[in-house]
Design a protein around this motif. Sequence first.
Motif, mmCIF file in Angstrom:
data_model
loop_
_atom_site.group_PDB
_atom_site.id
_atom_site.type_symbol
_atom_site.label_atom_id
_atom_site.label_comp_id
_atom_site.label_asym_id
_atom_site.label_seq_id
_atom_site.Cartn_x
_atom_site.Cartn_y
_atom_site.Cartn_z
ATOM 1 N N TYR A 226 -59.077 -56.482 -2.425
ATOM 2 C CA TYR A 226 -59.588 -55.633 -3.506
ATOM 3 C C TYR A 226 -61.021 -55.196 -3.199
ATOM 4 C CZ TYR A 226 -61.585 -54.315 -7.987
ATOM 5 O OH TYR A 226 -62.256 -53.655 -8.977
ATOM 6 N N THR A 227 -61.852 -56.166 -2.796
ATOM 7 C CA THR A 227 -63.252 -55.864 -2.502
ATOM 8 C C THR A 227 -63.336 -54.831 -1.373
ATOM 9 O OG1 THR A 227 -63.489 -58.235 -2.828
ATOM 10 C CG2 THR A 227 -65.470 -57.034 -2.176
ATOM 11 N N GLY A 228 -62.533 -55.049 -0.348
ATOM 12 C CA GLY A 228 -62.570 -54.163 0.811
ATOM 13 C C GLY A 228 -62.088 -52.760 0.484
ATOM 14 N N VAL A 229 -60.982 -52.683 -0.251
ATOM 15 C CA VAL A 229 -60.392 -51.376 -0.575
ATOM 16 C C VAL A 229 -61.336 -50.569 -1.468
ATOM 17 C CG1 VAL A 229 -58.527 -50.327 -1.929
ATOM 18 C CG2 VAL A 229 -57.993 -52.064 -0.240
ATOM 19 N N SER A 230 -62.066 -51.268 -2.367
ATOM 20 C CA SER A 230 -62.959 -50.581 -3.318
ATOM 21 C C SER A 230 -63.973 -49.696 -2.600
ATOM 22 C CB SER A 230 -63.712 -51.609 -4.164
ATOM 23 O OG SER A 230 -62.800 -52.396 -4.849
ATOM 24 N N ALA A 231 -64.458 -50.139 -1.452
ATOM 25 C CA ALA A 231 -65.462 -49.359 -0.718
ATOM 26 C C ALA A 231 -64.900 -48.037 -0.221
ATOM 27 C CB ALA A 231 -65.968 -50.181 0.461
ATOM 28 N N TRP A 232 -63.584 -47.985 -0.001
ATOM 29 C CA TRP A 232 -62.954 -46.786 0.554
ATOM 30 C C TRP A 232 -62.545 -45.769 -0.520
ATOM 31 C CZ3 TRP A 232 -62.676 -45.664 5.719
ATOM 32 C CH2 TRP A 232 -63.045 -46.708 6.584
ATOM 33 N N VAL A 233 -62.097 -46.253 -1.681
ATOM 34 C CA VAL A 233 -61.543 -45.316 -2.670
ATOM 35 C C VAL A 233 -62.452 -45.114 -3.883
ATOM 36 C CG1 VAL A 233 -59.148 -45.772 -2.014
ATOM 37 C CG2 VAL A 233 -60.212 -47.148 -3.799
ATOM 38 N N ASN B 169 -57.311 -50.447 -7.877
ATOM 39 C CA ASN B 169 -56.217 -51.193 -8.507
ATOM 40 C C ASN B 169 -54.884 -50.799 -7.880
ATOM 41 O OD1 ASN B 169 -58.223 -52.041 -10.165
ATOM 42 N ND2 ASN B 169 -57.511 -50.992 -12.002
ATOM 43 N N ILE B 170 -54.685 -49.483 -7.756
ATOM 44 C CA ILE B 170 -53.408 -48.995 -7.210
ATOM 45 C C ILE B 170 -53.287 -49.403 -5.735
ATOM 46 C CG2 ILE B 170 -51.966 -46.945 -6.829
ATOM 47 C CD1 ILE B 170 -52.655 -47.357 -9.799
ATOM 48 N N ALA B 171 -54.324 -49.105 -4.946
ATOM 49 C CA ALA B 171 -54.250 -49.379 -3.504
ATOM 50 C C ALA B 171 -54.149 -50.884 -3.234
ATOM 51 C CB ALA B 171 -55.473 -48.796 -2.806
ATOM 52 N N SER B 172 -54.927 -51.677 -3.967
ATOM 53 C CA SER B 172 -54.870 -53.129 -3.734
ATOM 54 C C SER B 172 -53.511 -53.686 -4.112
ATOM 55 C CB SER B 172 -55.938 -53.853 -4.557
ATOM 56 O OG SER B 172 -57.194 -53.350 -4.249
ATOM 57 N N CYS B 173 -52.947 -53.190 -5.231
ATOM 58 C CA CYS B 173 -51.614 -53.657 -5.637
ATOM 59 C C CYS B 173 -50.576 -53.267 -4.589
ATOM 60 C CB CYS B 173 -51.210 -53.082 -6.995
ATOM 61 S SG CYS B 173 -51.990 -53.901 -8.389
ATOM 62 N N ALA B 174 -50.679 -52.007 -4.079
ATOM 63 C CA ALA B 174 -49.714 -51.559 -3.063
ATOM 64 C C ALA B 174 -49.845 -52.419 -1.806
ATOM 65 C CB ALA B 174 -49.950 -50.093 -2.725
ATOM 66 N N LEU B 175 -51.085 -52.734 -1.416
ATOM 67 C CA LEU B 175 -51.285 -53.567 -0.216
ATOM 68 C C LEU B 175 -50.825 -54.999 -0.467
ATOM 69 C CD1 LEU B 175 -54.770 -52.351 1.074
ATOM 70 C CD2 LEU B 175 -52.562 -52.012 2.168
ATOM 71 N N PHE B 176 -51.180 -55.545 -1.650
ATOM 72 C CA PHE B 176 -50.759 -56.926 -1.937
ATOM 73 C C PHE B 176 -49.243 -57.003 -2.073
ATOM 74 C CE2 PHE B 176 -50.096 -60.771 -4.455
ATOM 75 C CZ PHE B 176 -50.762 -61.665 -3.645
ATOM 76 N N ALA B 177 -48.633 -55.872 -2.549
ATOM 77 C CA ALA B 177 -47.167 -55.826 -2.649
ATOM 78 C C ALA B 177 -46.537 -55.982 -1.276
ATOM 79 C CB ALA B 177 -46.734 -54.504 -3.263
ATOM 80 N N ILE C 268 -56.073 -51.573 -17.698
ATOM 81 C CA ILE C 268 -54.901 -52.451 -17.883
ATOM 82 C C ILE C 268 -53.602 -51.710 -17.590
ATOM 83 C CG2 ILE C 268 -55.999 -54.131 -19.424
ATOM 84 C CD1 ILE C 268 -54.890 -52.673 -21.801
ATOM 85 N N GLY C 269 -53.580 -50.406 -17.913
ATOM 86 C CA GLY C 269 -52.373 -49.615 -17.629
ATOM 87 C C GLY C 269 -52.122 -49.514 -16.136
ATOM 88 N N SER C 270 -53.191 -49.189 -15.376
ATOM 89 C CA SER C 270 -53.016 -49.018 -13.927
ATOM 90 C C SER C 270 -52.622 -50.340 -13.261
ATOM 91 C CB SER C 270 -54.296 -48.473 -13.296
ATOM 92 O OG SER C 270 -55.366 -49.369 -13.497
ATOM 93 N N LEU C 271 -53.211 -51.438 -13.732
ATOM 94 C CA LEU C 271 -52.890 -52.733 -13.105
ATOM 95 C C LEU C 271 -51.460 -53.180 -13.421
ATOM 96 C CD1 LEU C 271 -56.229 -54.634 -13.652
ATOM 97 C CD2 LEU C 271 -55.118 -54.233 -11.457
ATOM 98 N N SER C 272 -51.047 -52.999 -14.675
ATOM 99 C CA SER C 272 -49.678 -53.402 -15.041
ATOM 100 C C SER C 272 -48.669 -52.598 -14.233
ATOM 101 C CB SER C 272 -49.406 -53.164 -16.529
ATOM 102 O OG SER C 272 -50.390 -53.749 -17.302
ATOM 103 N N ALA C 273 -48.900 -51.273 -14.163
ATOM 104 C CA ALA C 273 -47.928 -50.407 -13.497
ATOM 105 C C ALA C 273 -47.932 -50.621 -11.985
ATOM 106 C CB ALA C 273 -48.239 -48.953 -13.824
ATOM 107 N N ALA C 274 -49.130 -50.644 -11.387
ATOM 108 C CA ALA C 274 -49.189 -50.781 -9.924
ATOM 109 C C ALA C 274 -48.692 -52.152 -9.491
ATOM 110 C CB ALA C 274 -50.608 -50.553 -9.436
ATOM 111 N N GLY C 275 -48.838 -53.149 -10.348
ATOM 112 C CA GLY C 275 -48.330 -54.483 -10.029
ATOM 113 C C GLY C 275 -46.828 -54.492 -9.811
ATOM 114 N N THR C 276 -46.116 -53.578 -10.493
ATOM 115 C CA THR C 276 -44.656 -53.548 -10.343
ATOM 116 C C THR C 276 -44.244 -53.150 -8.921
ATOM 117 O OG1 THR C 276 -44.413 -51.228 -11.004
ATOM 118 C CG2 THR C 276 -44.353 -52.873 -12.765
#
Lengths: 432, 167
Positions: free
Chosen positions: A83-90, A101-109, A141-149
């Motif tokens: 998350y920390t790393g991705v934040s610097a890019w987006v 939130n979206i990129a980190s969730c996609a990567l963690f997925a 909260i919306g972006s995290l809930s959705a991207a977590g899926t």
Amino acid sequence: MSNEQLLVVIVCALFALMAAGNWVFASLGLAGVLGIWIFGANVTTAVSLQMWSSLNSFVMTAIPLFIFMGEIMLRSGISDSLYTGVSAWVGKLPGGLLHSNIASCALFAAISGSSIATSATVGTVAIPDQTKRGYDKRLVIGSLSAAGTLGILIPPSLAMIVYGSWMECSVAQLFMGGVVPGILLAVLFSVYIAIRCAIDPHLTPRVESTWGDRLHSIRDIWPGLVIIAFIMLSIYLGIMTPTETAAVASAAALLIAVALRKMSFKILSDCAMSTVRTTAMLMLIVVGAKIFVMALIYLKVTILVPGLIASMNLSPTMVLVVIYIIYLVLGCFFDGMSLTLVTLPFVQPIILAMGIDPIWFGIVMVVLIEIGLITPPVGMNLYVIMGISEGTTLGEMTRAIMPFLAILLLGVLLLNVFPELALWLPSRMAAG
Amino acid sequence: MNAIRQLAGSRVVDRLSTWVSRASAVVLILMMGLIVLEVCLREIAGTSTKVAHEFSGYMLVAVAVWSAAEVMAGDKHINVTVVTERLRPRARGFLQRISHVLTLLLVAILFVASAGLVLHSIRTGTVTGGLYQIPAFIPQLAIPVGLFFLLLQLFVNTLRLFWRIER
């Protein structure tokens, strides 16, 4: 009693047991045992063989191994660094850290196989940080809930392993089938956030980051990216089976964590214990579902259900629409794995009788389950994010999630209009 | 009766469940090691353990069943609470007791069935279909062992529920 009447009895028994709060594995098992017993078959023989065959499976061995890998990445702190790393890019895009939130969730997925783990991991780091910076709570909260899926759509996916094992189709092809829809949904989430924040810039403060910050962030991201690249390439190129990939990726994650001095015996022990607990929860449901299916086989459901559908004179599109509606309704009450295992015994014969590609249907089913994960009152991801974001009510969560829910429904529509979205990458694989 | 009440009140069974779960965690790490060894032998030395696929399946059986008791001890098995959480505590408690008793019955059936499979394999001298053709009852034994501890934990949990013993 006719087979149709017996079927109604055991399905009613199943839903009554679940509604009464009984454990899902026990509800499935009890309804199955009831069906086998009423049919007059030998319960112990049928049950013992089902237990043995459902547990002793090399394909399913991927489940604990992928969970173990996710646990190592999570508990050693490697996934937090993502998350920390991705934040610097987006961070500079309209919407700022919401894209993280979206990129980190996609990567963690792509590391974890579970949506709940994805939401919880990224949410724990992102919510306090973005709340402090003054981001719009509803979008956070919306972006995290959705991207977590995306955790169950982008490989590895526990739901796909269970589906592939059940439908006897290639788990590797299912994994690859989830890549394009997963990336597409992540992009659609980000586009929505960017448009929303471009219209109303006050929703999110801008985050300034220099190229120095970005280059520095590579140090945080590389362990995660190495594991993700390894998983994707080994499956896509057919070098290893998903189970072998899971084992080697777990060992690689362990070695990276040791090399980064982020692993201790206590952490390893916690990872292993948490993994076996989650595995027991999931595999007992699989055993229950297999016993339930045994009863359905005795009742000739594989002939009854397609016959019933045929007698309704519905077009294949209408049949699919009915299946989607059933998934969307049940998704409000069941967690993803239970929903998969409760519905597959009925859906499998329909899909096979209609000649629908099981890989394509598997991907659509996973997106439908994703929708269930963020649909009140039982959407598990909603509760995970509510648990992290103190003081958030279910009403607030529901309003926050609506635009993202619409995007997921759009995803289902796109998969139906363009099946290639799910089928193109599997068709290009080196080995099935 | 007093001994059973004491057993329900103590943490002996919970500790047993944790130990069995720890054993399954060890099996998990062995399973990972075995598959990694298989991949390394194949990719580097062009050979094979010849047992990795077969044995890892048996290990999954142990990993899956041996932790079930500890999950039960922590009441972490998945259930649907959308209906029950809207009920009054009395009605919820009643349904919880019924659920425990019915699950106890199911797990007892599963235990008897799996023990029957093991005995059948011993009696008939069944061997596995793999290269080494080991007696089938050895890997099959993992199921009744795990289910025994699950049954024990569930029994104690049910007693605690009926006798209102706090853990």
